[in-house]
Structure formats: C-alpha cells, structure tokens
Design an enzyme around this catalytic site. Sequence first.
Site, mmCIF file in Angstrom:
data_model
loop_
_atom_site.group_PDB
_atom_site.id
_atom_site.type_symbol
_atom_site.label_atom_id
_atom_site.label_comp_id
_atom_site.label_asym_id
_atom_site.label_seq_id
_atom_site.Cartn_x
_atom_site.Cartn_y
_atom_site.Cartn_z
ATOM 1 C CE LYS A 13 94.944 37.866 73.886
ATOM 2 N NZ LYS A 13 94.070 36.581 73.738
ATOM 3 N NE ARG A 88 98.335 34.820 79.125
ATOM 4 C CZ ARG A 88 98.353 34.954 77.793
ATOM 5 N NH1 ARG A 88 99.012 36.088 77.218
ATOM 6 N NH2 ARG A 88 97.849 34.242 76.917
ATOM 7 N NE ARG A 127 95.880 30.968 66.786
ATOM 8 C CZ ARG A 127 95.830 31.496 68.057
ATOM 9 N NH1 ARG A 127 95.773 32.908 68.122
ATOM 10 N NH2 ARG A 127 96.163 30.864 69.027
ATOM 11 N NE ARG A 160 99.666 30.114 69.382
ATOM 12 C CZ ARG A 160 99.202 31.129 69.978
ATOM 13 N NH1 ARG A 160 98.960 32.173 69.361
ATOM 14 N NH2 ARG A 160 98.983 31.020 71.479
ATOM 15 N NE ARG A 171 96.215 28.777 74.520
ATOM 16 C CZ ARG A 171 96.130 29.175 73.395
ATOM 17 N NH1 ARG A 171 95.749 27.950 72.358
ATOM 18 N NH2 ARG A 171 95.810 30.183 72.772
HETATM 19 P P1 AP5 Z 1 93.480 35.843 67.181
HETATM 20 O O1 AP5 Z 1 93.417 37.161 67.158
HETATM 21 O O2 AP5 Z 1 94.814 34.941 67.043
HETATM 22 O O3 AP5 Z 1 93.304 35.509 68.786
HETATM 23 P P2 AP5 Z 1 94.132 35.733 70.166
HETATM 24 O O4 AP5 Z 1 93.357 36.679 71.006
HETATM 25 O O5 AP5 Z 1 95.437 36.537 69.885
HETATM 26 O O6 AP5 Z 1 94.545 34.465 70.968
HETATM 27 P P3 AP5 Z 1 95.681 33.751 71.297
HETATM 28 O O7 AP5 Z 1 95.566 32.207 71.210
HETATM 29 O O8 AP5 Z 1 96.854 34.174 70.575
HETATM 30 O O9 AP5 Z 1 95.728 34.376 72.798
HETATM 31 P P4 AP5 Z 1 96.548 33.752 74.122
HETATM 32 O O10 AP5 Z 1 96.254 34.810 74.815
HETATM 33 O O11 AP5 Z 1 96.193 32.298 74.288
HETATM 34 O O12 AP5 Z 1 97.961 33.501 73.264
HETATM 35 P P5 AP5 Z 1 99.458 34.359 73.442
HETATM 36 O O13 AP5 Z 1 99.948 33.991 72.155
HETATM 37 O O14 AP5 Z 1 99.329 35.642 74.182
HETATM 38 O O15 AP5 Z 1 92.287 34.889 66.796
HETATM 39 C C1 AP5 Z 1 92.151 33.330 66.578
HETATM 40 C C2 AP5 Z 1 91.551 33.142 65.618
HETATM 41 O O16 AP5 Z 1 90.126 33.576 65.353
HETATM 42 C C3 AP5 Z 1 92.335 33.385 64.398
HETATM 43 O O17 AP5 Z 1 92.153 32.253 63.259
HETATM 44 C C4 AP5 Z 1 91.533 34.643 63.704
HETATM 45 O O18 AP5 Z 1 91.751 34.688 62.306
HETATM 46 C C5 AP5 Z 1 89.901 34.248 64.230
HETATM 47 N N1 AP5 Z 1 89.430 35.574 64.524
HETATM 48 C C6 AP5 Z 1 89.879 36.474 65.354
HETATM 49 N N2 AP5 Z 1 88.845 37.514 65.343
HETATM 50 C C7 AP5 Z 1 87.729 37.008 64.856
HETATM 51 C C8 AP5 Z 1 86.570 37.616 64.661
HETATM 52 N N3 AP5 Z 1 86.057 38.865 65.263
HETATM 53 N N4 AP5 Z 1 85.881 36.945 63.869
HETATM 54 C C9 AP5 Z 1 86.120 35.692 63.501
HETATM 55 N N5 AP5 Z 1 87.283 35.031 63.651
HETATM 56 C C10 AP5 Z 1 87.963 35.674 64.263
HETATM 57 O O19 AP5 Z 1 100.174 33.306 74.556
HETATM 58 C C11 AP5 Z 1 100.573 32.147 74.407
HETATM 59 C C12 AP5 Z 1 101.134 31.477 75.896
HETATM 60 O O20 AP5 Z 1 102.501 32.328 75.925
HETATM 61 C C13 AP5 Z 1 100.455 31.475 76.857
HETATM 62 O O21 AP5 Z 1 99.650 30.404 77.178
HETATM 63 C C14 AP5 Z 1 101.674 31.422 77.884
HETATM 64 O O22 AP5 Z 1 102.349 30.045 78.304
HETATM 65 C C15 AP5 Z 1 102.588 32.547 77.224
HETATM 66 N N6 AP5 Z 1 102.373 33.942 77.937
HETATM 67 C C16 AP5 Z 1 102.299 34.878 76.921
HETATM 68 N N7 AP5 Z 1 102.357 35.953 77.581
HETATM 69 C C17 AP5 Z 1 102.335 35.679 78.953
HETATM 70 C C18 AP5 Z 1 102.457 36.781 80.081
HETATM 71 N N8 AP5 Z 1 101.926 37.810 79.936
HETATM 72 N N9 AP5 Z 1 102.350 35.740 81.182
HETATM 73 C C19 AP5 Z 1 102.851 34.628 81.377
HETATM 74 N N10 AP5 Z 1 102.887 33.602 80.063
HETATM 75 C C20 AP5 Z 1 102.340 34.403 78.874
HETATM 76 MG MG MG Z 2 97.605 36.199 69.733
#
Ligand code: AP5
Ligand code: MG
Length: 217
Positions: A13, A88, A127, A160, A171
């Site tokens: 994402k 979410r 990552r 992270r 997660r």
């Molecule tokens: P990356 O693009 O970083 O993946 P991502 O989908 O952004 O994954 P996240 O871990 O950031 O998502 P998340 O939803 O768990 O965390 P968030 O920060 O939203 O890619 C990952 C890796 O893969 C990277 O190294 C990249 O280089 C590689 N990659 C990407 N695409 C690739 C491809 N096509 N091919 C190869 N490699 C690739 O949330 C964190 C925390 O915040 C949650 O756990 C929760 O506690 C809280 N939170 C956030 N939003 C909410 C909400 N709406 N409600 C409640 N709690 C929330």
């Molecule tokens: Mg992310």
Amino acid sequence: MRLVLVGPPGCGKGTLSAFIVSKYGIPHISTGDIFREHRTKKSELGQKIASYIDKGELVPDELVLDVVFDRLAQPDCAKGFIFDGFPRTIAQAEALQERLAKAGMPLDAVLSFSVPDEVLVRRLVTRRVCPSCNAVYNTEKKPPQVENTCDHCQHELVHRADDHEEVIQSRLDVYRRSTAPLLDYYQGQKLLVNLDGSRGSHEVEKQFEHFVAERGL
Ligand code: AP5
Ligand code: MG
C-alpha cells in the site's frame, strides 16, 4: 482521484502510494504513518496509541476517525486523496462514507492487493523505513543507495517495531478478522478493484495505470 488502498500488512500500500503521489500529486493519508509520527513525538495521542501499534492491534475507531477527519478537512484534499490503511473496520468505512457523502466527494475506487502470506512475512522482516520522511525500502528488493540511510533525506533507516515475526502474525490475524470483511462491503458497492500485489512493484504500477486509463480518472 479519491481512492482507498486496502490489503494485509506488507502488501504494498505504502509503496504504490509513493508512486501515485509522484505521478498524480494527490495527498497520501496513511493512518499508520500519522500514528507513528505522534508516537515518536510522544504527543498526547502518541501516548494513547503506542501500545496498540507496537502490538499490531487496531487503534480504537474514535481516535482514528478524529485524525482522519481533521486531515480530510485540509484544503489540499479538495483535489483528491489516497487513503492507505484506512478504513480498517466496517464502522470506519461507514463513518467515512457518511462524511464523504456530506462533502459531495464519493470514492472512485477501493484497490485491494492480494499477496500470499509467506511473501508478506518476508517483505516485512526485510523492510526498512525512514522515520523522518516515511520512505519505504527493502534490504532484498529495494535497498537504499547507502546502507541503512534514506536516499531522500539521509536519515538513518529503522526496522519497525511491529515488523518482527511474532507481531506480524498477530497483524495478519487482525487483518483477517477486522479488515478483510471490507472487501465484501466495497464489492457490494461496486467500488472494489483487485490488483495482483504479488508481482514486482513495477508490475503493480502498470496494473494501477491500466485501471486509471480504463476509468478515465
Ligand atoms: P509496504 O508498501 O511498506 O507495505 P504496506 O502495505 O504499506 O504495509 P504496512 O505494514 O505499512 O501496512 P499495515 O497496514 O500493516 O501498517 P500501517 O502502517 O497501516 O511494503 C512492504 C515491503 O515490501 C517494503 O519493504 C517494500 O519495499 C516491499 N514491497 C512492496 N511492494 C512490493 C512488490 N510489489 N514487490 C516486492 N516488494 C514489494 O498500520 C500500522 C498500525 O497502525 C496498525 O497495526 C494499527 O495499530 C495502527 N493503525 C493504522 N491505521 C489504522 C486504522 N485505520 N484503524 C486502526 N488502527 C490503525
Ligand atoms: Mg504502509
């Protein structure tokens, strides 16, 4: 362009969002990035949410909605936005729908990424992120030019706290339990677009460009 990106942790994402921002110049609203910034600053909100994000649990809906609606009220969102990691839960999705309907700014689409679990885990343990500008790297697939240093702002990269295997598994469980039901919710509204997120990032960008061209966005 008003988009929601939904998918499990590590599906890409944030990576696709960086591409969309650079190409289309619309604001990227990542609730995860916003919460981590508050946590680093140890703001009042940061102290409330630290234990949730470190354990990979969801932050309570009311805290999330306050943050999102404040951001949505900023003038730059008038030209569109990408929500990354929000909504979410069904309750968050319903609150968003109501807010956007009142503002006359309905969503154009909800992009969902499918990626096998073992690929997600591998991507997350390898990552590294920049805590200053939120750029995303990968020690295997997208290393920075200088080891452990952000290409954009030269800040030291971090692994992270929630990117360690035990937390990743919880997660993924939280995603399946609370967030995956959104796929049916948005399918029912004919907003869902499926991307094959298991492809390389260039391939995912091509799928996105195809979707934009097809929709005339
Ligand atoms: P990356 O693009 O970083 O993946 P991502 O989908 O952004 O994954 P996240 O871990 O950031 O998502 P998340 O939803 O768990 O965390 P968030 O920060 O939203 O890619 C990952 C890796 O893969 C990277 O190294 C990249 O280089 C590689 N990659 C990407 N695409 C690739 C491809 N096509 N091919 C190869 N490699 C690739 O949330 C964190 C925390 O915040 C949650 O756990 C929760 O506690 C809280 N939170 C956030 N939003 C909410 C909400 N709406 N409600 C409640 N709690 C929330
Ligand atoms: Mg992310």
